[in-house]
Design a protein around this motif. Structure first.
Motif, PDB file in Angstrom:
ATOM      1  N   SER A   4       1.020  -1.318   0.016  1.00  0.00           N
ATOM      2  CA  SER A   4       0.121   0.084   0.217  1.00  0.00           C
ATOM      3  C   SER A   4       0.832   1.192   0.036  1.00  0.00           C
ATOM      4  O   SER A   4       0.320   2.197  -0.255  1.00  0.00           O
ATOM      5  CB  SER A   4      -0.917   0.174   1.131  1.00  0.00           C
ATOM      6  OG  SER A   4      -1.797  -1.109   1.210  1.00  0.00           O
ATOM      7  N   GLY A   6       3.342   4.177  -0.857  1.00  0.00           N
ATOM      8  CA  GLY A   6       3.625   4.776  -2.382  1.00  0.00           C
ATOM      9  C   GLY A   6       5.162   4.873  -2.292  1.00  0.00           C
ATOM     10  O   GLY A   6       5.746   4.928  -1.422  1.00  0.00           O
ATOM     11  N   ALA A  65      -4.521   0.162  -0.776  1.00  0.00           N
ATOM     12  CA  ALA A  65      -4.262   1.299  -1.635  1.00  0.00           C
ATOM     13  C   ALA A  65      -5.628   1.672  -2.305  1.00  0.00           C
ATOM     14  O   ALA A  65      -6.330   0.690  -2.604  1.00  0.00           O
ATOM     15  CB  ALA A  65      -3.101   1.067  -2.672  1.00  0.00           C
ATOM     16  N   SER A  66      -5.498   3.047  -2.635  1.00  0.00           N
ATOM     17  CA  SER A  66      -6.633   3.391  -3.596  1.00  0.00           C
ATOM     18  C   SER A  66      -6.552   2.634  -5.079  1.00  0.00           C
ATOM     19  O   SER A  66      -5.592   2.506  -5.522  1.00  0.00           O
ATOM     20  CB  SER A  66      -6.804   4.832  -3.648  1.00  0.00           C
ATOM     21  OG  SER A  66      -7.667   5.330  -4.703  1.00  0.00           O
ATOM     22  N   ARG A  72      -3.959   8.136  -5.478  1.00  0.00           N
ATOM     23  CA  ARG A  72      -2.298   7.755  -4.892  1.00  0.00           C
ATOM     24  C   ARG A  72      -1.710   8.708  -5.263  1.00  0.00           C
ATOM     25  O   ARG A  72      -0.874   9.354  -4.365  1.00  0.00           O
ATOM     26  CB  ARG A  72      -2.028   6.566  -5.343  1.00  0.00           C
ATOM     27  CG  ARG A  72      -3.005   5.229  -5.001  1.00  0.00           C
ATOM     28  CD  ARG A  72      -2.369   3.930  -5.125  1.00  0.00           C
ATOM     29  NE  ARG A  72      -1.796   3.503  -6.524  1.00  0.00           N
ATOM     30  CZ  ARG A  72      -2.599   3.047  -7.454  1.00  0.00           C
ATOM     31  NH1 ARG A  72      -4.187   2.790  -7.312  1.00  0.00           N
ATOM     32  NH2 ARG A  72      -2.315   3.020  -8.472  1.00  0.00           N
ATOM     33  N   TYR A 113      -0.420   8.011   2.192  1.00  0.00           N
ATOM     34  CA  TYR A 113       0.476   7.658   1.080  1.00  0.00           C
ATOM     35  C   TYR A 113       1.619   6.738   1.521  1.00  0.00           C
ATOM     36  O   TYR A 113       1.757   5.549   0.682  1.00  0.00           O
ATOM     37  CB  TYR A 113       1.385   8.782   0.502  1.00  0.00           C
ATOM     38  CG  TYR A 113       2.086   8.576  -0.588  1.00  0.00           C
ATOM     39  CD1 TYR A 113       1.737   8.577  -1.580  1.00  0.00           C
ATOM     40  CD2 TYR A 113       3.766   8.468  -0.351  1.00  0.00           C
ATOM     41  CE1 TYR A 113       2.352   8.258  -2.766  1.00  0.00           C
ATOM     42  CE2 TYR A 113       4.300   8.263  -1.585  1.00  0.00           C
ATOM     43  CZ  TYR A 113       3.959   8.231  -3.038  1.00  0.00           C
ATOM     44  OH  TYR A 113       4.567   7.852  -4.046  1.00  0.00           O
ATOM     45  N   GLY A 116      -0.925   3.438   3.490  1.00  0.00           N
ATOM     46  CA  GLY A 116      -2.072   3.057   2.772  1.00  0.00           C
ATOM     47  C   GLY A 116      -3.302   3.023   3.515  1.00  0.00           C
ATOM     48  O   GLY A 116      -4.204   2.416   3.456  1.00  0.00           O
ATOM     49  N   GLN A 119      -6.714   6.516   2.399  1.00  0.00           N
ATOM     50  CA  GLN A 119      -6.319   7.280   1.342  1.00  0.00           C
ATOM     51  C   GLN A 119      -7.317   8.155   0.713  1.00  0.00           C
ATOM     52  O   GLN A 119      -7.225   9.228   0.223  1.00  0.00           O
ATOM     53  CB  GLN A 119      -5.716   6.635   0.125  1.00  0.00           C
ATOM     54  CG  GLN A 119      -4.369   5.724   0.559  1.00  0.00           C
ATOM     55  CD  GLN A 119      -3.573   5.027  -0.304  1.00  0.00           C
ATOM     56  OE1 GLN A 119      -4.297   4.707  -1.535  1.00  0.00           O
ATOM     57  NE2 GLN A 119      -2.222   4.798  -0.369  1.00  0.00           N
ATOM     58  N   CYS A 191      -2.655  -1.956   8.923  1.00  0.00           N
ATOM     59  CA  CYS A 191      -1.519  -1.467   8.199  1.00  0.00           C
ATOM     60  C   CYS A 191      -0.853  -0.244   9.002  1.00  0.00           C
ATOM     61  O   CYS A 191       0.226  -0.009   8.817  1.00  0.00           O
ATOM     62  CB  CYS A 191      -2.216  -0.931   6.723  1.00  0.00           C
ATOM     63  SG  CYS A 191      -3.237   0.383   6.877  1.00  0.00           S
TER      64      CYS A 191
END
Length: 248
Positions: A4, A6, A65-66, A72, A113, A116, A119, A191
């Motif tokens: 997740s 970035g 994550a999106s 993102r 970011y 995750g 988001q 997360c």
């Protein structure tokens, strides 16, 4: 989770770009902030159109994550900008309110970011930038209020109107939905640590209080100007949005 998170290259590149533009190319920081505000405002509008979900009222854990690449990327961009924003606060000797604004924003965007978590909500809070367009545009670097008084006052009115729409009518319900979903799912979201989740909730609450404070300052400024126009002079200071006072 690693899946997740970035890549750090994006926010690092954004921060470096703003810092070099300011300190190496000597571009006026007000122009840089206005460029950021326009870019972020357009970007979040694209995200909202793509998702067609303003408040994210659906239920379930916040980790993951999106599915939108634009969302993102927006978060990574915002992390990079707010690193520069805090440097700018130091450079300009900003008030505590501006340090709080930059610090709160950085915490929210880094959590989204890099971890995750939440988001979708983090990206939607970027809509606050819509009101900043008119605040920045009304500054003397862009509009001379003596030469263009009608344009200046129209821009200030648009700032006040958009401020209350995006930060109160939209921002407060969004914050409520976000906090309710956090309290419902904190035990399922692995997360980020539970402690971090509740820190973000506290940050979100403080941000809402900060917006209420700024809203009060806007109303106070409007009322003072009305009293002056009615012949009741209350001084020659104009209360700016960051809570400082600037002589007219």
């Amino acid at each position: 989770s690693a899946l997740s998170a970035g890549p750090p290259a994006l926010p690092a590149a954004v921060a470096a770009g703003y810092i070099l533009s300011d300190y190496l190319l000597r571009i006026n920081d007000r122009y840089l902030v206005l460029i950021h505000t326009l870019a972020a405002s357009l970007w979040v509008a694209v995200v909202l159109v793509e998702s067609s979900d303003l408040l994210l009222t659906h239920t379930g854990p916040l980790c993951g994550a999106s599915t939108l690449a634009s969302e993102r990327a927006l978060l990574g961009y915002m992390v990079g900008f707010f690193v520069y924003d805090l440097i700018l606060c130091i450079k300009k000797g900003s008030t505590v309110a501006w340090y709080m604004h930059g610090g709160f924003s950085l915490v929210v965007y880094v959590t989204g970011y890099s971890f995750g978590w939440a988001q979708g909500y983090a990206s939607r809070f970027t809509a606050y930038e819509w009101s900043s367009i008119f605040y920045l545009a009304s500054q003397k670097h862009f509009i001379n209020k003596d030469n263009s008084p009608t344009l200046y006052h129209a821009t200030r009115v648009l700032f006040a109107v958009t401020f209350f729409i995006v930060r109160f009518l939209y921002g407060l319900p969004l914050s409520f939905v976000f906090q309710k979903r956090t309290f419902t799912n904190y035990h399922l979201d692995k997360c980020v640590r539970v402690e971090i989740q509740f820190v973000i909730v506290i940050v979100n609450t403080l941000f809402a209080l900060l917006n209420l404070y700024w809203g009060y300052m806007i109303i106070a400024s409007i009322l003072k100007k009305k009293d002056q126009s009615d012949g009741n002079e209350m001084g020659t200071e104009n209360i700016t949005c960051n809570g400082s006072k600037k002589s007219n």
